[in-house]
Design a protein around this motif. Structure first.
Motif, mmCIF file in Angstrom:
data_model
loop_
_atom_site.group_PDB
_atom_site.id
_atom_site.type_symbol
_atom_site.label_atom_id
_atom_site.label_comp_id
_atom_site.label_asym_id
_atom_site.label_seq_id
_atom_site.Cartn_x
_atom_site.Cartn_y
_atom_site.Cartn_z
ATOM 1 N N ALA A 79 3.791 -12.830 33.175
ATOM 2 C CA ALA A 79 2.863 -11.718 33.355
ATOM 3 C C ALA A 79 2.369 -11.164 32.028
ATOM 4 O O ALA A 79 1.209 -10.798 31.877
ATOM 5 C CB ALA A 79 3.527 -10.607 34.150
ATOM 6 N N MET A 80 3.281 -11.049 31.071
ATOM 7 C CA MET A 80 2.885 -10.562 29.767
ATOM 8 C C MET A 80 3.930 -10.987 28.752
ATOM 9 O O MET A 80 5.069 -11.265 29.102
ATOM 10 C CB MET A 80 2.738 -9.039 29.766
ATOM 11 C CG MET A 80 4.004 -8.251 30.017
ATOM 12 S SD MET A 80 4.934 -7.841 28.543
ATOM 13 C CE MET A 80 3.988 -6.522 27.899
ATOM 14 N N HIS A 81 3.517 -11.061 27.507
ATOM 15 C CA HIS A 81 4.485 -11.331 26.460
ATOM 16 C C HIS A 81 4.104 -10.513 25.240
ATOM 17 O O HIS A 81 2.937 -10.145 25.059
ATOM 18 C CB HIS A 81 4.568 -12.835 26.146
ATOM 19 C CG HIS A 81 3.307 -13.433 25.611
ATOM 20 N ND1 HIS A 81 2.280 -13.840 26.425
ATOM 21 C CD2 HIS A 81 2.916 -13.694 24.339
ATOM 22 C CE1 HIS A 81 1.305 -14.336 25.677
ATOM 23 N NE2 HIS A 81 1.663 -14.265 24.414
ATOM 24 N N ALA A 82 5.100 -10.184 24.442
ATOM 25 C CA ALA A 82 4.847 -9.297 23.300
ATOM 26 C C ALA A 82 5.874 -9.545 22.214
ATOM 27 O O ALA A 82 6.995 -9.988 22.485
ATOM 28 C CB ALA A 82 4.923 -7.835 23.741
ATOM 29 N N VAL A 83 5.495 -9.268 20.991
ATOM 30 C CA VAL A 83 6.424 -9.308 19.871
ATOM 31 C C VAL A 83 7.028 -7.920 19.767
ATOM 32 O O VAL A 83 6.308 -6.939 19.570
ATOM 33 C CB VAL A 83 5.698 -9.667 18.551
ATOM 34 C CG1 VAL A 83 6.671 -9.600 17.388
ATOM 35 C CG2 VAL A 83 5.079 -11.044 18.658
ATOM 36 N N VAL A 84 8.325 -7.825 19.936
ATOM 37 C CA VAL A 84 8.990 -6.531 19.856
ATOM 38 C C VAL A 84 10.181 -6.638 18.917
ATOM 39 O O VAL A 84 10.654 -7.727 18.623
ATOM 40 C CB VAL A 84 9.481 -6.024 21.238
ATOM 41 C CG1 VAL A 84 8.428 -6.230 22.301
ATOM 42 C CG2 VAL A 84 10.753 -6.697 21.660
ATOM 43 N N TYR A 95 9.256 -10.924 23.710
ATOM 44 C CA TYR A 95 9.648 -10.306 24.982
ATOM 45 C C TYR A 95 8.668 -10.769 26.044
ATOM 46 O O TYR A 95 7.457 -10.789 25.810
ATOM 47 C CB TYR A 95 9.608 -8.787 24.831
ATOM 48 C CG TYR A 95 9.782 -7.994 26.099
ATOM 49 C CD1 TYR A 95 8.669 -7.610 26.847
ATOM 50 C CD2 TYR A 95 11.034 -7.608 26.537
ATOM 51 C CE1 TYR A 95 8.814 -6.866 28.011
ATOM 52 C CE2 TYR A 95 11.192 -6.864 27.706
ATOM 53 C CZ TYR A 95 10.076 -6.503 28.433
ATOM 54 O OH TYR A 95 10.221 -5.762 29.579
ATOM 55 N N GLN A 97 7.635 -10.738 30.384
ATOM 56 C CA GLN A 97 7.878 -10.280 31.745
ATOM 57 C C GLN A 97 7.344 -11.333 32.681
ATOM 58 O O GLN A 97 6.275 -11.902 32.455
ATOM 59 C CB GLN A 97 7.187 -8.946 32.007
ATOM 60 C CG GLN A 97 7.960 -7.764 31.445
ATOM 61 C CD GLN A 97 7.405 -6.437 31.897
ATOM 62 O OE1 GLN A 97 6.456 -6.369 32.669
ATOM 63 N NE2 GLN A 97 8.005 -5.364 31.407
ATOM 64 N N GLU A 136 12.627 -9.995 33.117
ATOM 65 C CA GLU A 136 12.192 -10.008 31.732
ATOM 66 C C GLU A 136 13.091 -10.926 30.915
ATOM 67 O O GLU A 136 14.267 -11.116 31.232
ATOM 68 C CB GLU A 136 12.205 -8.595 31.141
ATOM 69 C CG GLU A 136 13.502 -7.850 31.296
ATOM 70 C CD GLU A 136 13.471 -6.445 30.696
ATOM 71 O OE1 GLU A 136 12.374 -5.866 30.616
ATOM 72 O OE2 GLU A 136 14.527 -5.953 30.319
ATOM 73 N N ARG A 138 13.966 -12.417 26.744
ATOM 74 C CA ARG A 138 13.737 -12.276 25.313
ATOM 75 C C ARG A 138 14.070 -13.594 24.651
ATOM 76 O O ARG A 138 15.084 -14.218 24.970
ATOM 77 C CB ARG A 138 14.598 -11.152 24.723
ATOM 78 C CG ARG A 138 13.923 -9.782 24.786
ATOM 79 C CD ARG A 138 14.829 -8.690 24.261
ATOM 80 N NE ARG A 138 16.021 -8.552 25.061
ATOM 81 C CZ ARG A 138 17.204 -8.169 24.583
ATOM 82 N NH1 ARG A 138 17.347 -7.880 23.315
ATOM 83 N NH2 ARG A 138 18.241 -8.062 25.386
ATOM 84 N N PHE A 151 4.182 -16.552 19.616
ATOM 85 C CA PHE A 151 3.309 -15.635 20.352
ATOM 86 C C PHE A 151 1.987 -16.315 20.664
ATOM 87 O O PHE A 151 1.475 -16.238 21.785
ATOM 88 C CB PHE A 151 3.080 -14.368 19.509
ATOM 89 C CG PHE A 151 2.173 -13.360 20.150
ATOM 90 C CD1 PHE A 151 0.826 -13.270 19.788
ATOM 91 C CD2 PHE A 151 2.649 -12.503 21.130
ATOM 92 C CE1 PHE A 151 -0.015 -12.349 20.383
ATOM 93 C CE2 PHE A 151 1.810 -11.565 21.727
ATOM 94 C CZ PHE A 151 0.475 -11.487 21.355
ATOM 95 N N CYS A 155 0.042 -17.247 24.244
ATOM 96 C CA CYS A 155 -1.326 -16.789 24.528
ATOM 97 C C CYS A 155 -2.176 -17.967 24.989
ATOM 98 O O CYS A 155 -2.869 -17.902 26.008
ATOM 99 C CB CYS A 155 -1.972 -16.185 23.279
ATOM 100 S SG CYS A 155 -1.277 -14.609 22.764
#
Lengths: 229, 88
Positions: A79-84, A95, A97, A136, A138, A151, A155
């Motif tokens: 659903a989404m991914h992010a650098v955290v 990260y 979801q 989720e 990681r 990342f 994308c």
């Protein structure tokens, strides 16, 4: 663990005979590989270090330690991914979801707090949420410089795998039909057939009730003549 | 393509994206594509307590299919765009 993982959209990943690379579908190839990524599922379930493979349609993580452990997910599931920044180590991680397509309270596992099994049962929750596994993940790279390309790879994977059905574009999208029946109906219509009498044909007796002598037959199966159906 | 055209006008602006699982993320819209996949920078999570693992988010990519709604502030007037295609 496996059952809970599948509940949030992760499938078990099979390996190729060499044991180190994933079993791929026909036509599927590995586009990128990232080594030494530690995977954590649902916030707390550490899976250890492994290698991530990016293919045209999915991501596959294979444990570096346990040859029977591996997970795969199609890009539409992400659903989404992010650098955290990982709160425990302070190091950056990826990260993600997951969305396994279930409606209701949103993604499976969300909507309800990650309760222990006993608590979940006491609250009378749906059995599928008993595990309380948050959808989720990681991915924590040993080498921080991998994060940017990692990342980017996610994308590009999402862009490569869009959802295809949109209500505006396709009329009757999602309409289920039997192709053979539809084709037969279309052929019949083309031949001008469709009238019951024509379908019955010359020998209407073949639709008559069976004679009582035919004991071995399943009389119930014979079609009864009706006024047109 | 109506939503895509509209969202493109918001690039560079601060927006809040609501996902179908109630996660809400505020950030600067970096880019959007025809599938309404969204990339955000300068992110902060609106409901931090529910998603404690999402601290110090640097860059974020949201799949178009999970976006429920998108909000932005335009000249002190709040405009909310709801994606009606898939329903809430």
């Amino acid at each position: 663990m496996q059952a809970s993982a599948e509940a949030i959209g992760l499938e078990p990943a099979e390996r190729a005979p060499d044991g180190a690379s994933p079993a791929l579908d026909e036509g599927e190839t590995v586009l990128a590989k990232f080594e030494r990524l530690a995977l954590v599922i649902g916030g707390t379930h550490e899976q250890g270090e492994g290698t991530l493979f990016i293919t045209e349609t999915r991501v596959i993580w294979l444990s570096a330690v346990d040859a029977s452990l591996g997970y795969a997910a199609g890009f539409p599931t992400i659903a989404m991914h992010a650098v955290v920044s990982d709160e425990a180590s302070g190091k950056p991680c990826l990260y993600l979801q997951l969305d396994n397509g279930e409606e209701g309270e949103g993604f499976a596992g969300f909507g309800a707090a990650p309760a222990a099994d006993e608590e979940a049962e006491e609250e009378g929750e749906d059995s599928s949420e008993e595990e309380g596994l948050l959808a989720e993940l990681r991915l924590m790279p040993a080498d921080g410089s991998q994060l940017e390309p990692l990342f980017q790879a996610f994308c590009e994977g999402a862009e490569r795998n869009p959802d295809f059905t949109t209500d505006e574009d396709e009329e009757g999208a999602g309409f289920v039909y039997n192709e053979d029946e539809a084709l037969a109906g279309a052929a019949a219509a083309a031949l001008g057939m469709g009238d019951v009498e024509e379908l019955v044909g010359a020998d209407a007796d073949r639709f008559a009730d069976p004679d009582e002598e035919e004991e071995g037959e399943e009389a119930a199966d014979k079609p009864q003549p009706s006024g047109g159906c | 393509m109506l939503f895509y055209s509209y969202f493109k006008t918001l690039v560079g602006k601060e927006i809040t994206v609501e996902l179908k699982n109630d996660l809400a993320i505020t950030g600067t819209l970096h880019s959007v594509d025809q599938y309404l996949n969204i990339k955000l920078n300068n992110i902060r999570v609106v409901n931090e307590q529910k998603y404690p693992h999402m601290l110090s988010v640097r860059a974020c990519f949201v799949r178009g299919s999970v976006v429920r709604a998108l909000s932005c502030y335009i000249v002190r007037k709040r405009e909310r765009v709801r994606k009606g295609v898939r329903g809430a």
